[in-house]
Design a protein around this motif. Structure first.
Motif, short mmCIF file in Angstrom:
data_model
loop_
_atom_site.label_atom_id
_atom_site.label_comp_id
_atom_site.label_asym_id
_atom_site.label_seq_id
_atom_site.Cartn_x
_atom_site.Cartn_y
_atom_site.Cartn_z
N PRO A 6 0.83 -1.20 0.00
CA PRO A 6 0.00 0.00 0.00
C PRO A 6 0.87 1.25 0.00
O PRO A 6 1.84 1.36 0.75
CB PRO A 6 -0.79 -0.11 1.30
N VAL A 7 0.55 2.20 -0.88
CA VAL A 7 1.29 3.45 -1.00
C VAL A 7 0.28 4.58 -0.84
O VAL A 7 -0.73 4.60 -1.55
CB VAL A 7 2.01 3.56 -2.36
N TYR A 8 0.54 5.49 0.10
CA TYR A 8 -0.39 6.59 0.35
C TYR A 8 0.06 7.85 -0.37
O TYR A 8 1.21 8.28 -0.24
CB TYR A 8 -0.47 6.90 1.84
N LEU A 38 3.13 2.69 2.81
CA LEU A 38 4.29 3.51 2.47
C LEU A 38 3.86 4.98 2.37
O LEU A 38 2.94 5.31 1.63
CB LEU A 38 4.84 3.03 1.13
N VAL A 39 4.52 5.83 3.14
CA VAL A 39 4.31 7.28 3.09
C VAL A 39 5.66 7.91 2.77
O VAL A 39 6.57 7.88 3.61
CB VAL A 39 3.76 7.83 4.42
N LEU A 40 5.79 8.45 1.59
CA LEU A 40 7.05 9.10 1.23
C LEU A 40 7.22 10.38 2.03
O LEU A 40 6.25 11.06 2.35
CB LEU A 40 7.08 9.40 -0.26
N CYS A 65 2.43 2.99 9.50
CA CYS A 65 3.03 3.25 8.19
C CYS A 65 4.55 3.23 8.30
O CYS A 65 5.11 3.21 9.39
CB CYS A 65 2.60 4.62 7.67
N THR A 66 5.19 3.27 7.15
CA THR A 66 6.63 3.43 7.10
C THR A 66 6.97 4.61 6.21
O THR A 66 6.32 4.82 5.18
CB THR A 66 7.34 2.15 6.59
N VAL A 67 7.93 5.39 6.65
CA VAL A 67 8.48 6.47 5.83
C VAL A 67 9.89 6.02 5.49
O VAL A 67 10.77 6.00 6.35
CB VAL A 67 8.49 7.82 6.60
N PRO A 68 10.10 5.59 4.24
CA PRO A 68 11.39 5.00 3.88
C PRO A 68 12.58 5.89 4.25
O PRO A 68 12.57 7.09 4.02
CB PRO A 68 11.30 4.82 2.37
N GLN A 69 13.55 5.25 4.85
CA GLN A 69 14.84 5.84 5.21
C GLN A 69 14.75 6.92 6.29
O GLN A 69 15.75 7.58 6.57
CB GLN A 69 15.55 6.37 3.98
N ALA A 70 13.60 7.08 6.92
CA ALA A 70 13.50 7.99 8.06
C ALA A 70 13.92 7.20 9.30
O ALA A 70 13.34 6.14 9.58
CB ALA A 70 12.08 8.53 8.20
N ARG A 71 14.90 7.69 10.02
CA ARG A 71 15.48 6.93 11.14
C ARG A 71 14.45 6.55 12.19
O ARG A 71 14.56 5.50 12.79
CB ARG A 71 16.61 7.72 11.77
#
Length: 161
Positions: A6-8, A38-40, A65-71
């Motif tokens: 899923p991409v928001y 996925l939340v960019l 959710c996940t925010v890619p590459q956010a620590r």
């Protein structure tokens, strides 16, 4: 992975913050899929404002959710009995070729005359395409679909919220 990622889009986050019934029901249903929604980062930045009610609503949503590459973000894949797998598409940031693809999508997309090209929409479309099998949740399906037409992924769907 059998389930689509899923991409928001920005509109989905706004709909969740406003507690729109369809968006909330979709989000609730996605809490059990292997890949978190996925939340960019740019999508989050378009919505986030220092208003207490908005911050509270979005903070709750981001836990699922996940925010890619956010620590400090939740990991992209939920833990399994075998451990915590990694999503390569989330773990690797965009490279120059990706940014060029975004620009190409914006330049070739058949956007309506009233619309200006939106790099965030194109990045959402490319992030979905990079995952291979994905579904984009958005209030702006036409713009996302126009970008996807140019990117030509094999298994990306768009759902209007």
């Amino acid at each position: 992975m059998n389930a689509r990622v899923p991409v928001y889009g920005t509109g989905m986050l706004i709909a969740l913050a406003d507690r729109k019934a369809k968006a909330v029901a979709l989000h609730e249903g996605l809490r059990t899929v292997p890949h978190r929604a996925l939340v960019l980062g740019p999508v989050l930045a378009q919505v986030w404002r220092p208003q207490p009610a908005l911050v509270h609503a979005l903070s709750g949503v981001l836990k699922d959710c996940t925010v890619p590459q956010a620590r400090t973000s939740e990991p992209s894949l939920r833990e399994t009995k075998a451990g915590r797998p990694e999503c390569l598409a989330c773990a690797t940031g965009p490279d120059l070729a990706d940014w060029r693809r975004i620009g190409t999508a914006l330049g070739r997309a058949a956007l309506p005359a009233k619309n200006r090209p939106d790099a965030v929409d194109a990045w959402v479309a490319l992030a979905a395409a990079r995952h291979g099998s994905a579904v984009v949740f958005t209030t702006d399906p036409g713009d996302i679909e126009d970008c996807l037409t140019v990117l030509a992924p094999t298994d990306v769907h768009v759902v209007a919220v």
